[in-house]
Structures are given as structure tokens and as C-alpha cells.
Write a protein that holds these residues in place. Structure first.
Motif, PDB file in Angstrom:
ATOM      1  N   PRO A  58       0.828  -1.210   0.000  1.00  0.00           N
ATOM      2  CA  PRO A  58       0.000   0.000   0.000  1.00  0.00           C
ATOM      3  C   PRO A  58       0.860   1.257   0.000  1.00  0.00           C
ATOM      4  N   HIS A  59       0.260   2.360  -0.395  1.00  0.00           N
ATOM      5  CA  HIS A  59       0.966   3.638  -0.366  1.00  0.00           C
ATOM      6  C   HIS A  59       1.392   3.961   1.060  1.00  0.00           C
ATOM      7  N   GLU A  60       2.454   4.757   1.198  1.00  0.00           N
ATOM      8  CA  GLU A  60       3.068   5.014   2.496  1.00  0.00           C
ATOM      9  C   GLU A  60       2.252   5.914   3.412  1.00  0.00           C
ATOM     10  N   LEU A  61       1.300   6.672   2.908  1.00  0.00           N
ATOM     11  CA  LEU A  61       0.476   7.491   3.785  1.00  0.00           C
ATOM     12  C   LEU A  61      -0.252   6.598   4.793  1.00  0.00           C
ATOM     13  N   PRO A  62      -0.343   7.000   6.066  1.00  0.00           N
ATOM     14  CA  PRO A  62      -0.957   6.146   7.084  1.00  0.00           C
ATOM     15  C   PRO A  62      -2.352   5.646   6.735  1.00  0.00           C
ATOM     16  N   HIS A 104      -3.591   4.879   3.908  1.00  0.00           N
ATOM     17  CA  HIS A 104      -3.495   3.782   2.950  1.00  0.00           C
ATOM     18  C   HIS A 104      -2.700   2.607   3.522  1.00  0.00           C
ATOM     19  N   ARG A 105      -1.642   2.913   4.262  1.00  0.00           N
ATOM     20  CA  ARG A 105      -0.796   1.857   4.827  1.00  0.00           C
ATOM     21  C   ARG A 105      -1.573   0.993   5.809  1.00  0.00           C
ATOM     22  N   ALA A 112      -4.930   4.964  -3.656  1.00  0.00           N
ATOM     23  CA  ALA A 112      -5.651   4.216  -2.624  1.00  0.00           C
ATOM     24  C   ALA A 112      -5.852   2.763  -3.048  1.00  0.00           C
ATOM     25  N   GLY A 113      -5.666   2.480  -4.353  1.00  0.00           N
ATOM     26  CA  GLY A 113      -5.839   1.117  -4.855  1.00  0.00           C
ATOM     27  C   GLY A 113      -6.997   0.945  -5.804  1.00  0.00           C
TER      28      GLY A 113
END
Length: 311
Positions: free
Chosen positions: A25-29, A31-32, A259-260
């Protein structure tokens, strides 16, 4: 293909791609911390008939998929010629957050961040909040309900918005960006935090596929010209520096978000959306691309393949 067969096909596709554990997942919390096992696939036709499989009722942020709809709204707000004066329509071959400007200082296309920030500045409204509301209203009308905004995501994005601010200030210095860079970045960031489900995103894609008319209604939320232009740019630029692979393997106008989520449109027929938070190196959903590739192949949806699609 009848409804039962299509549902069975979508179920098989979702189960097959669930086994793929590549990507992160992207590194933003926000998304993570998403459940990495979440996987969904949805299809909506012009009559608003909906088919879905997997975790299709889970809402997630639109992120860069919003660029497609904002582009259409900008076209209907100031006209295609004016938008084109500010943003070109050529593939950049670069990642989404690179500073890609052509010789005339215009962003290469509206799907990279430089172009998306400029497009946002052309939306109706004098402030970032007003422009955000215009996009929010459009997406809510296409989804059929008032959509929520992930305020945690807004806060996280704005806390580390240095690159987008740098891009916006450069565009302002070159005379390309209308409005204040900070205001534009703030409005654009809120635009990307609007949340919907996979089925609702498929309904939005179906709106693009049907000349800007929301499925099952007579509501014209985008002009046919705007919808066609959006699909054209999605086809060539929607998947950033992976656009060539996408066109050869899926063959549909598409747009991804970090976000996917991925949306795709079959012009005149349906909209499709996929979701899974594991991303590849281009920032697109690994499972989502595989699911759409399988569905396109099974249903003969590729726009460059002879014959009619099987749906």
C-alpha cells in the motif's frame, strides 16, 4: 453473457487475484493501514444494472481517479479550448508526481499532478473550497448519494504537500496556473479525499461511457464532448508511465489512484472499477490491473479487438 454467468466470472476473477500478494500500500498512514486483503470488482451498465464481487461495499478515497472527472468538469466550465491553452493532452512517460512540462510550459496532460493542479484551478469557484465542492457535487450525483470526505487523509496529505506546492508555485511563476498555489493545492487535496465504494466508482465510469449521463437516469452531469475528451485522455495517459502496457493488455480508457482503485470505461456499454490497496511501482493496484486484464480478455472488451464485446 447472462447475469449468472457474468457474476460467476467476476467471482472467479476476484478469487484468483486474491492469491497475488505482490505490491505494498501507499506510504500514507490512511493507505498503509488499509486491509491488504481487500479486493473488489464491479460493473455497471447504462440501465444501472450492477454486478459486483468481493469487498465491493468498502469505501476508499478516489485519489487520482478524481483527475478524470475534474477534467470533464473544467471542460464544461471554461470550454475545451481554454483548458487546452493551460494543459496539453500528450502522454508524458513520467511518474504521476514528476514535473512534466512541454516546450510551451503547459503540463503534458491532465492526469499527472502538474496538469491536475492546473485543471483544478479552472473549476467553478473562486476558492479551493468552492472548487472542491463542485467536484464533490459531481461525484456525489454520479454515485447517487452524498459522499464522505476522509479528513484524516486531507490532513496527512497537506502535512507533506511540498512536491505539489513546488509544482504549483512553478506553474504560477510560468503564468500557467490561475489562482493562488496554496489555495489550489488545498482544494485539490480535498478533491482527492472523496470516498466511494467500488460499485459507485463503476457507476461513475459508466457515466463517462454513456456521454455524461448517469446510468438509469436522464441526468446529464457532463456534456458528451467532455465525456469523450476525458475517455480519450484516460486511454493514452490515465496509467502514467505504464500507459502502454495498460493499453496493450486491457485496451480500455482507465485511471488509477494510489488508494488502490482503478476505473475503466467501455464506451456505450458499461463502467468497471476494481480495488485492492497493494500497489505496483507505478502507483496502481496490482490486483486491480490483473482483475481488469482478466475481465477484458474474457469478455473481449479490448477496444482494438475485432467484434463486439460479449456483455
Amino acid at each position: 453473457m447472462d447475469t449468472a454467468d457474468l457474476q460467476a466470472l467476476m467471482d472467479r476473477i476476484v478469487e484468483s487475484v486474491r492469491e497475488v500478494d505482490d505490491g505494498e500500500p501507499h506510504e500514507l498512514p490512511v493507505h498503509r493501514e488499509a486491509d491488504r486483503d481487500l479486493t473488489a470488482l464491479a460493473l455497471v451498465d447504462s440501465e444501472d444494472d450492477r454486478m459486483a464481487s468481493g469487498d465491493s461495499d468498502v469505501a476508499f478515497p478516489v485519489q487520482s481517479m478524481s483527475k478524470a472527472f475534474a477534467y470533464g468538469l473544467a471542460i464544461d466550465t471554461v470550454g475545451l479550448d481554454t483548458v487546452f491553452e493551460h494543459v496539453d493532452v500528450e502522454p508524458s512517460g513520467d511518474a504521476f508526481n514528476r514535473i512534466s512540462l512541454e516546450a510551451g510550459d503547459r503540463p503534458d496532460n491532465p492526469m499527472i499532478n502538474a496538469g491536475a493542479l492546473t485543471v483544478h484551478a479552472l473549476l467553478p469557484g473562486r476558492t479551493g473550497e468552492e472548487r472542491f465542492r463542485a467536484v464533490h457535487d459531481l461525484l456525489s450525483r454520479m454515485a447517487g448519494r452524498h459522499l464522505a470526505v476522509n479528513e484524516d487523509l486531507v490532513e496527512q496529505e497537506l502535512a507533506d504537500a511540498h512536491r505539489n506546492l513546488g509544482i504549483a508555485h512553478l506553474l504560477k511563476a510560468l503564468g500557467v496556473l490561475p489562482g493562488d498555489p496554496h489555495d489550489v493545492v488545498q482544494g485539490y487535496t480535498r478533491q482527492c479525499a472523496i470516498e466511494a465504494t467500488t460499485v459507485e466508482f463503476a457507476r461513475m465510469a459508466a457515466t463517462l461511457a454513456h456521454d455524461g449521463v448517469v446510468p438509469g437516469t436522464d441526468e446529464q452531469v457532463l456534456s458528451p464532448l467532455a465525456a469523450r475528451q476525458v475517455l480519450s485522455v484516460m486511454m493514452t495517459c490515465g496509467m502514467y508511465d505504464d500507459a502502454g502496457e495498460w493499453v496493450t493488455s486491457v485496451g480500455l480508457p482507465g485511471k488509477s489512484g494510489i488508494a488502490g482503485g482503478i476505473i475503466a470505461a467501455v464506451p456505450g456499454r458499461c463502467g468497471i472499477a476494481a480495488y485492492s490497496p497493494r500497489l505496483d511501482t507505478h502507483g496502481s493496484s496490482v490486483r486491480g490491473i490483473l482483475a481488469l486484464e482478466k475481465l477484458s480478455g474474457e469478455l473481449s472488451l479490448h477496444l482494438l479487438r475485432p467484434g463486439l464485446a460479449k456483455i
